[in-house]
Design a protein around this motif. Structure first.
Motif, short mmCIF file in Angstrom:
data_model
loop_
_atom_site.label_atom_id
_atom_site.label_comp_id
_atom_site.label_asym_id
_atom_site.label_seq_id
_atom_site.Cartn_x
_atom_site.Cartn_y
_atom_site.Cartn_z
N VAL A 144 28.98 -35.51 -8.49
CA VAL A 144 30.16 -34.65 -8.70
C VAL A 144 29.80 -33.19 -8.43
N ASN A 204 26.16 -40.04 -11.64
CA ASN A 204 27.53 -39.72 -11.25
C ASN A 204 27.78 -38.22 -11.29
N GLN A 205 27.31 -37.57 -12.33
CA GLN A 205 27.52 -36.13 -12.47
C GLN A 205 26.76 -35.35 -11.39
N GLU A 265 36.36 -39.70 -10.33
CA GLU A 265 35.17 -39.39 -9.53
C GLU A 265 35.43 -39.66 -8.05
#
Length: 825
Positions: free
Chosen positions: A107, A103-104, A403
């Motif tokens: 991002v 996820n990061q 997100e």
């Protein structure tokens, strides 16, 4: 069985006609024969690689490292200490820490983060140093800065040339077509200029402005005096620049056993790449911290609004209590009243907490029903909810919602689809948890209300003054306890906000790693590889798709007939049609001596054999072969006669220099006897019978009985009869007298005979079951520089113009004048 290949004494066999079971060896030999192609190719490709390396804009790679920390607060999806195991929630598609890493990564590569980083760095303006060939970007190394007005429209995508003359003036030049003008405030292109042609001179520091541009050049303090040189500036939109850096950016997990991310970016200026990575990480961490603080801020604002209402109620209740005590001169309550008041205060406090929880549950349910995905959910702990399941679910929903908001305006994305699916599953689980919690809270609230009503009935039994004081103090204590509770929650929320830290830590700031392009070693290696592959591929494709016979293997693929001889091409100026008679001891006569010996075997030693010579089409050397084969028999003390039965397009008389008015046609027509048409040529044992004038019906003439009588007469006089027939690829004259023949020689010309025609002609030969058929490969050309060509001057020029008019629409007029002696007749 005897090997049908011709082996010339003293010579290695010509490699292009060497018989081999492997296809690789002939192809490799062919490549070696084209060595000069490879040399030229290597030179050209290496020169191109040098130019590419010398005049390509360098590309540099910068890199930084970022440690992703585990999220505080945890969730049952990622923490094992939770009362509910993570396996129970695998259906939600959430995979703990690894999922957080992925996820990061998304991002960091998301558009809002990149856009903000590009805008804060001011990458909308690029500065270049103008050179003779390349214009490298100088970034902060430029001796000046560009001060531009963001509120003023600017031309984008067009370079404005700045020439510093050293006299305090700048010359501005710009040219272009269909130049766009961009409004950096609205982020839209407002117009297009069909033609731009700017050439103006201004003082250094003076604003250069117009309807479509506005900026000023300010020289840096450390710039040398008398600034001179040529530079260029170019404006680009944030969207264009952001997309460019998004395509150059790579974010990857450095190791699956760690949560460290490696960020790399490629840029034409290493310092600019370093600044981009550092700013990107800074924006990412700030955004992460802002998202954490957003929940705390919403909680703090909510508590402040509640405190305002409760503060007023507390002040009123306090005033009312004091006024009642003063008016009724009551200082304290009796022991019974104090006990009742204490019990009711405790129940009121429990009811306040329970009502606050119910209020939060209903708020959360409305949030889900109304699908408010762009707002952060208030933390359950802010309202005294200590449900671990609800806390975990709301945290996960907050994370995914934030997100999703980072993805900006992206409508189609695999990650976006995954987030939407996870949000829906979390909402379903959270809704079930909320409904269960509301049901439980309502049951508890009903019980509290029942207990409070029981205490209120006891209060009503007290004296009036004491009863009123109990109610007033109860109201005051309730407001006071609620106010104190809210103050505690406010303090907790403020402490939580103050203690918030980004979920990441910079391991190493951006540094220049290496130059990734151009790479000389790689360019030269690729050039060398292409220099070898492309010529080899070209040779292979030409060889694969050619329709001409080029090797002995091509012939062997089409027929199993034996190859009796291979005749080489002679490029010398002293070419002649009778090399066997003129130079009997030269290598040129060797193929025909070998052919003569093999014919003896083919005809099984028959006395006075009749041998026909033909080919697929014109210009393949059948007449030349027939002349020299007959010459070879003559030198072997055999009386040989060469009979020209190519009644359609005869060239024997012309090739041998015979001036004859009569020939076979006159014999068949009864106009001449054998003695009238037989001519001696250069040797007492060699005679030639020309065709004579071309008849209107050559095919019918060969079926005349006088042809049989002619053959009988010739056998009485000569030891060997060689017949020059018309090519069977066009006519079938040979098949009409095939029963008179003992052997047939089929001439194939190297790099000339068509494979399809040859295949068709050989099928005809097989169908008519001709006796003693053999192949002669004619006109083999030695390559220049070949080891076979050294020290040998034999051969035979050929290329004779051969025109046929067989009634098949094929006719080629002779334009050469037949001045040269040819091998292709």
């Amino acid at each position: 069985m005897e090997d049908p290949r011709l082996e010339i004494p003293g010579l290695p066999f010509f490699p292009e006609f060497e018989q081999s079971e492997s296809m690789i060896k002939p192809f490799l030999l062919k490549l070696l024969g084209k060595w000069y192609w490879f040399v030229l190719s290597v030179v050209l490709f290496l020169a191109a690689a040098w130019l590419l390396t010398r005049y390509s804009m360098p590309v540099y790679q910068s890199s930084s490292s970022l440690l992703i920390l585990e999220r505080s607060g945890g969730s049952p999806f990622s923490q094992t200490e939770s009362a509910i195991s993570s396996q129970a929630f695998e259906g939600f598609g959430i995979m703990g820490q690894n999922n957080n890493i992925y996820n990061q990564i998304e991002v960091l590569k998301s558009w809002p983060i990149i856009e903000e980083a590009v805008q804060e760095l001011g990458f909308e303006v690029s500065v270049y140093s103008v050179g003779q060939i390349l214009d490298p970007e100088v970034y902060t190394a430029a001796p000046f800065v560009v001060e531009w007005d963001r509120s003023h429209p600017q031309m984008i995508g067009t370079r404005i040339r700045l020439t510093f003359a050293g006299d305090g003036k700048i010359r501005y030049q710009a040219e272009g077509e269909n130049v766009r003008v961009h409004d950096f405030v609205t982020g839209e292109n407002i117009r297009t200029i069909p033609n731009v042609n700017i050439d103006e001179t201004r003082l250094l520091g003076e604003r250069f402005s117009g309807n479509d541009y506005s900026f000023a050049i300010r020289v840096k303090e450390n710039a040398p005096s008398g600034l001179s040189g040529t530079y260029a500036i170019e404006f680009n939109t944030v969207q264009q620049t952001g997309k460019l850096y998004a395509s150059r950016l790579t974010v990857a997990q450095s190791n699956r056993q760690t949560s460290i991310l490696t960020l790399t970016v490629q840029d034409h200026n290493s310092a600019k790449g370093n600044d981009f990575l550092n700013k990107l990480v800074e924006v990412y961490q700030r955004d992460n911290l802002n998202q954490k603080n957003e929940v705390a801020n919403r909680t703090i604002n909510f508590i402040h609004s509640q405190l305002g209402e409760i503060s007023d109620s507390l002040s009123i209740s306090e005033t009312e209590m004091l006024q009642f005590q003063s008016d009724n001169r009551v200082i304290d309550l009796s022991a019974q009243s104090q006990q009742l008041l204490q019990q009711m205060s405790e129940l009121d406090n429990q009811r306040v907490v329970l009502e606050s929880q119910l209020k939060y549950y209903r708020y959360l349910r409305n949030y889900i029903i109304q699908n408010q995905e762009l707002e952060s959910i208030m933390a359950p702990s802010a309202m005294g909810v200590e449900d671990p399941m609800m806390t975990s679910l709301t945290q996960e929903l907050n994370t995914l919602t934030l997100e999703k908001s980072r993805l900006g305006n992206v409508r189609v994305s695999p990650r976006l689809n995954q987030i939407n699916a996870q949000i829906e599953k979390l909402k379903e689980a959270l809704m079930a948890n909320i409904n269960s919690s509301i049901s439980q809270a309502e049951v508890r609230l009903d019980d509290l209300n029942r207990r409070i009503r029981a205490r209120e009935s006891q209060v009503r039994q007290l004296p009036t003054t004491e009863r009123n004081l109990v109610n007033i103090e109860r109201k005051y204590k309730l407001n006071n306890e609620t106010y104190t509770f809210m103050l505690e929650k406010l303090s907790t929320a403020q402490i939580a906000k103050a203690s918030n830290m980004p979920d990441s830590k910079v391991v190493s700031e951006a540094i220049f790693m290496s130059q990734v392009a151009p790479t000389p070693q790689k360019n030269y290696a690729i050039a060398l590889m292409l220099a070898l592959i492309i010529p080899a591929l070209w040779i292979f494709l030409v060889d694969f798709f050619t329709t001409k016979v080029k090797t002995q293997r091509d012939v062997e693929k089409l027929s199993k007939l034996p190859i009796l001889a291979s005749v080489f091409f002679n490029e010398s100026k002293e070419s002649h049609n009778t090399p066997v008679l003129d130079l009997p001891n030269s290598p040129a006569s060797e193929p025909y001596r070998g052919l003569r010996n093999k014919l003896n075997l083919m005809t099984k030693g028959k006395e006075k054999p009749v041998v026909a010579v033909t080919s697929t089409g014109p210009n393949e050397g059948k007449s030349y072969t027939a002349i020299n084969l007959a010459s070879s028999f003559a030198l072997n003390r055999k009386k040989a006669v060469l009979l020209d039965l190519d009644l359609r397009n005869s060239h024997l008389s012309e090739m041998l220099g015979i001036e004859a008015n009569k020939g076979v046609v006159n014999y068949i027509m009864g106009e001449a006897k054998l003695a009238d048409i037989a001519f001696q040529v250069k040797h007492p044992n060699f005679h030639v019978i020309p065709a004579g004038s071309i008849p209107p019906n050559p095919g019918e003439m060969l079926t005349d009985e006088k042809v049989v009588r002619l053959m009988e007469e010739l056998k009485q006089i000569y030891d060997v009869i060689i017949i020059d027939f018309a090519p069977i690829g066009f006519v079938t004259d040979l098949f009409q007298i095939s029963d008179m023949l003992d052997s047939v020689l089929f001439v194939v010309r190297d790099r000339f005979t068509n494979k399809n025609w040859l295949k068709s002609a050989l099928e005809e030969v097989k169908a008519h079951e001709l006796k003693g058929v053999g192949l002669v490969i004619n006109g083999i050309k030695l390559k220049k520089g070949s080891y076979l060509s050294s020290g040998y001057g034999y051969g035979y020029g050929y290329g004779y113009s051969y025109g046929y008019g067989y009634g098949y629409g094929h006719k080629k007029k002779n334009t050469s004048g037949r001045k040269a002696v040819k091998q292709s007749a």
